[in-house]
Design an enzyme around this catalytic site. Structure first.
Site, PDB file in Angstrom:
ATOM      1  N   HIS A 198       0.835  -1.204   0.000  1.00  0.00           N
ATOM      2  CA  HIS A 198       0.000   0.000   0.000  1.00  0.00           C
ATOM      3  C   HIS A 198       0.863   1.245   0.000  1.00  0.00           C
ATOM      4  CE1 HIS A 198      -3.178  -2.610   2.194  1.00  0.00           C
ATOM      5  NE2 HIS A 198      -3.645  -2.356   0.973  1.00  0.00           N
ATOM      6  N   CYS A 223      -2.351   0.655   9.968  1.00  0.00           N
ATOM      7  CA  CYS A 223      -3.461  -0.153   9.450  1.00  0.00           C
ATOM      8  C   CYS A 223      -4.235  -0.896  10.537  1.00  0.00           C
ATOM      9  CB  CYS A 223      -2.977  -1.125   8.373  1.00  0.00           C
ATOM     10  SG  CYS A 223      -1.712  -2.256   8.876  1.00  0.00           S
TER      11      CYS A 223
END
Length: 258
Positions: A163, A248
């Site tokens: 990501h 996250c």
């Protein structure tokens, strides 16, 4: 007053089956991971965050990485459509949680895909990674949702990590920090600061000049401490085996007003 709420989700008993894309699979100790998660949550609570625990999703191995399921801008919660189909069942519980907190809910629709880990907000600028998990249609739909609210959306190529926020995050003053070997286009970020460790690129803003980082980046912690930040570290080694980071494991809601 602006809010200081953090959404979290307890690790699934199937955590060890979680997806691995840019790393070699390693054995994950689910018991140790749960202890690390509890310590992480306690750090957030100790720094004034109200913890909002999303209902567990035991059949979803990656569900602890709750950030990937929703992106917040102002009071709008954009429910994502994760790039991995196996993760799409994770969004229902998160949608219920943010709606219960008073967010205005929007969605990413097929054929778009978007993972929340690909979205970095710096003031009113929203950087979105065009990665293996977030496609062009997802970027377009995020733009349509947030630009009318005053966001400036900047698309960023991401090919070396899972990501965008695996490679870059931002300091409280808006400086973007990143590990250059894992970045495709460092020049897209004004006021950029390179850090010496991959996990050092991942910081969570606790409030004021306080930063939360993984214990696996001591050189970066020293660098940021020398710049005047108060660095708090936490061991999340079991989650790092699954390409997870401090960002996250939670969703921070800062712009909800009572």
């Amino acid at each position: 007053m602006p809010s200081k709420k953090a959404l979290v989700r307890r690790p699934s008993p199937r955590l060890a089956e979680g997806l691995v894309t840019h790393a070699e699979r390693q054995k994950v100790d689910v018991g140790l991971a749960t202890e690390q998660w509890e310590a992480y949550v306690e750090v957030l609570r100790a720094h004034g965050w109200e913890i909002c625990e999303v209902e567990g999703a035991d059949d979803c191995p990656d569900s602890v990485f709750v950030e990937d399921t929703v992106v917040l801008f102002r009071n709008v919660a954009l429910i994502t459509r994760p790039g991995s189909a196996s993760r799409r069942p994770e969004t229902a519980g998160v949608e219920e949680a943010v709606a219960g907190l008073g967010c205005s809910v929007n969605w990413i629709w097929d054929p778009g895909t978007l993972d929340g880990g690909d979205v970095l907000k710096v003031g009113d600028t929203v950087y979105v990674g065009r990665s293996g998990r977030t496609d062009a249609a997802g970027v377009q739909q995020l733009r349509a949702a947030f630009e009318p609210l005053g966001a400036r959306v900047v698309a960023v190529p991401v090919s070396k990590v899972l990501h965008l926020k695996s490679a870059v995050t931002a300091l409280p003053d808006g400086t973007v920090i990143g590990h250059i070997p894992k970045m495709d286009r460092p020049s897209l970020f004004p006021g950029f600061l390179a850090v010496p460790e991959e996990s050092g690129a991942q910081v969570l803003l606790l409030g004021g000049h306080q930063l939360l980082m993984a214990a696996s980046a001591p050189k970066t912690a020293e660098l940021l401490t020398d710049l005047g930040y108060e660095v708090v570290t936490v061991d999340i080694g079991e989650f790092e085996k699954l390409e997870g980071s401090v960002t996250c494991l939670s969703v921070r809601l800062r712009e909800l007003y009572a």
